[in-house]
Design a protein around this motif. Structure first.
Motif, PDB file in Angstrom:
ATOM      1  N   TRP A 147     -35.246 -87.727 -19.365  1.00 38.66           N
ATOM      2  CA  TRP A 147     -35.185 -89.089 -18.850  1.00 38.66           C
ATOM      3  C   TRP A 147     -36.227 -89.978 -19.514  1.00 38.66           C
ATOM      4  CZ3 TRP A 147     -34.806 -87.679 -12.918  1.00 38.66           C
ATOM      5  CH2 TRP A 147     -33.568 -87.073 -12.683  1.00 38.66           C
ATOM      6  N   ILE A 148     -37.403 -89.409 -19.787  1.00 42.72           N
ATOM      7  CA  ILE A 148     -38.436 -90.172 -20.498  1.00 42.72           C
ATOM      8  C   ILE A 148     -37.950 -90.520 -21.908  1.00 42.72           C
ATOM      9  CG2 ILE A 148     -40.802 -90.129 -21.370  1.00 42.72           C
ATOM     10  CD1 ILE A 148     -41.441 -88.148 -19.071  1.00 42.72           C
ATOM     11  N   GLU A 149     -37.350 -89.547 -22.568  1.00 45.79           N
ATOM     12  CA  GLU A 149     -36.804 -89.784 -23.911  1.00 45.79           C
ATOM     13  C   GLU A 149     -35.691 -90.822 -23.865  1.00 45.79           C
ATOM     14  OE1 GLU A 149     -34.561 -87.235 -27.459  1.00 45.79           O
ATOM     15  OE2 GLU A 149     -35.630 -86.184 -25.861  1.00 45.79           O
ATOM     16  N   LEU A 150     -34.850 -90.749 -22.840  1.00 44.59           N
ATOM     17  CA  LEU A 150     -33.763 -91.718 -22.698  1.00 44.59           C
ATOM     18  C   LEU A 150     -34.308 -93.120 -22.466  1.00 44.59           C
ATOM     19  CD1 LEU A 150     -30.823 -92.546 -22.340  1.00 44.59           C
ATOM     20  CD2 LEU A 150     -30.936 -91.692 -19.976  1.00 44.59           C
ATOM     21  N   ALA A 151     -35.344 -93.252 -21.647  1.00 46.47           N
ATOM     22  CA  ALA A 151     -35.933 -94.566 -21.396  1.00 46.47           C
ATOM     23  C   ALA A 151     -36.444 -95.189 -22.694  1.00 46.47           C
ATOM     24  CB  ALA A 151     -37.070 -94.443 -20.384  1.00 46.47           C
ATOM     25  N   GLN A 152     -37.052 -94.368 -23.528  1.00 46.97           N
ATOM     26  CA  GLN A 152     -37.529 -94.886 -24.819  1.00 46.97           C
ATOM     27  C   GLN A 152     -36.359 -95.278 -25.714  1.00 46.97           C
ATOM     28  OE1 GLN A 152     -41.193 -94.698 -26.073  1.00 46.97           O
ATOM     29  NE2 GLN A 152     -41.640 -92.538 -25.658  1.00 46.97           N
ATOM     30  N   ALA A 153     -35.294 -94.516 -25.663  1.00 47.94           N
ATOM     31  CA  ALA A 153     -34.099 -94.868 -26.446  1.00 47.94           C
ATOM     32  C   ALA A 153     -33.494 -96.179 -25.964  1.00 47.94           C
ATOM     33  CB  ALA A 153     -33.079 -93.735 -26.378  1.00 47.94           C
TER      34      ALA A 153
ATOM     35  N   MET B 269     -24.407 -94.928 -19.709  1.00 48.27           N
ATOM     36  CA  MET B 269     -23.099 -94.399 -19.335  1.00 48.27           C
ATOM     37  C   MET B 269     -22.737 -93.161 -20.143  1.00 48.27           C
ATOM     38  SD  MET B 269     -21.970 -96.173 -16.799  1.00 48.27           S
ATOM     39  CE  MET B 269     -20.221 -95.773 -16.753  1.00 48.27           C
ATOM     40  N   ALA B 270     -23.248 -93.107 -21.368  1.00 46.75           N
ATOM     41  CA  ALA B 270     -22.978 -91.946 -22.215  1.00 46.75           C
ATOM     42  C   ALA B 270     -23.859 -90.757 -21.854  1.00 46.75           C
ATOM     43  CB  ALA B 270     -23.174 -92.317 -23.683  1.00 46.75           C
ATOM     44  N   GLN B 271     -25.108 -91.033 -21.468  1.00 48.04           N
ATOM     45  CA  GLN B 271     -26.084 -89.955 -21.279  1.00 48.04           C
ATOM     46  C   GLN B 271     -26.214 -89.498 -19.825  1.00 48.04           C
ATOM     47  OE1 GLN B 271     -27.756 -88.393 -23.784  1.00 48.04           O
ATOM     48  NE2 GLN B 271     -26.554 -89.625 -25.221  1.00 48.04           N
ATOM     49  N   VAL B 272     -26.196 -90.448 -18.887  1.00 47.01           N
ATOM     50  CA  VAL B 272     -26.367 -90.093 -17.466  1.00 47.01           C
ATOM     51  C   VAL B 272     -25.333 -90.854 -16.623  1.00 47.01           C
ATOM     52  CG1 VAL B 272     -28.782 -89.319 -17.454  1.00 47.01           C
ATOM     53  CG2 VAL B 272     -28.255 -91.774 -17.383  1.00 47.01           C
TER      54      VAL B 272
END
Length: 282
Positions: free
Chosen positions: A19-25, A70-73
């Protein structure tokens, strides 16, 4: 409504690394949209609202972040300033303000920010303040030190150690936020108690507080997407952020925000506000 039932502090004890990585993305995706449009053709639309302008950057940056979520979570909720609430019933909600400070952006000032938060039930557990033109980013995660990052550098953010309210620097986006006489008295009470009051900054000024550049920020009329990301960033850098009564900021807060570099300054600032008689001491 968001799903309840696990208690105020229920759910994950540690924020997932994914989730941390996703937030940065998400911040990267928004920045890729915003940077080419800065000081360019904004395709602005004007509206009668607290934020009276919306641009193509606001909309396209949020679309890019929503697509990634939508793609990741796909199981998570999404709440964004421009496109509202996508509800799944999850405990977790991503809260997006693609361009906090659209007025600054539309006038060519690099003092706006992209704000990204993840809520567990009603409490922010992850937050990013990203300035895509200056390429500064603050990453706050529950239980971890806030990180200040540039493309070439990363370090722990640390608020100022000053505990003397009379020598403090207070920041606010604009005094126009305080539209009611009671709000004006509260702000004036604090402004008169500090050494310097400066204006401008939107979400970016909270990153500056986290990095020790200002001591206090006081604002009102903020929506959830305006303040959710700020909470983990400020708390993880040693600061305190609450409403004007000193209560934690949650999904149901009314948008009156007081951020301080440390608990001592926060207590003094609350006392200055409470002298107005609007918010009596607890």
């Amino acid at each position: 409504m968001l799903r309840k039932g696990r208690g105020r502090w229920g759910g994950q004890k540690v924020v997932k690394a994914d989730w941390i990585e996703l937030a940065q993305a998400l911040a990267d995706a928004a920045g890729a949209v915003i940077r080419p449009l800065f000081r360019g053709e904004l395709q602005a639309e004007y509206k009668e609202a607290r934020s009276p302008i919306v641009t193509v950057a606001d909309r396209e940056a949020e679309r890019a972040m929503r697509a990634l979520l939508m793609a990741q979570v796909p199981e998570h909720n999404i709440l964004g300033e421009e496109f509202g609430f996508h509800q799944t019933g999850s405990l977790y909600t991503w809260v997006l303000d693609p361009l906090d400070g659209t007025i600054a952006f539309s006038t060519g000032k690099p003092t706006f920010a992209t704000l990204i938060a993840l809520l567990e039930e009603d409490r922010p557990i992850l937050g990013i303040i990203d300035q895509p033109v200056l390429r500064e980013r603050w990453l706050g995660v529950r239980g971890q030190p806030t990180q200040w990052m540039t493309p070439s550098h990363r370090q722990a953010a640390q608020t100022k150690a000053n505990t003397d309210l009379s020598r403090a620097y207070l920041s606010c986006t604009t005094p126009d936020l305080f539209t009611q006489p009671d709000q004006q008295r509260c702000f004036q009470g604090l402004s008169q108690a500090v050494h310097i009051t400066s204006y401008g900054g939107d979400g970016y000024q909270y990153g500056l507080l986290a990095s020790g550049c200002v001591d206090l920020v006081m604002e009102c009329g903020l929506a959830l997407y305006d303040f959710a990301a700020l909470v983990p960033v400020i708390e993880g850098s040693g600061g305190v952020i609450t409403d004007w009564r000193g209560d934690p900021l949650t999904r149901t807060s009314t948008g009156e925000v007081l951020a301080a570099a440390n608990p001592s300054l926060h207590r003094q600032a609350l006392a200055a506000i409470q002298k107005s008689g609007i918010y009596p001491a607890k």
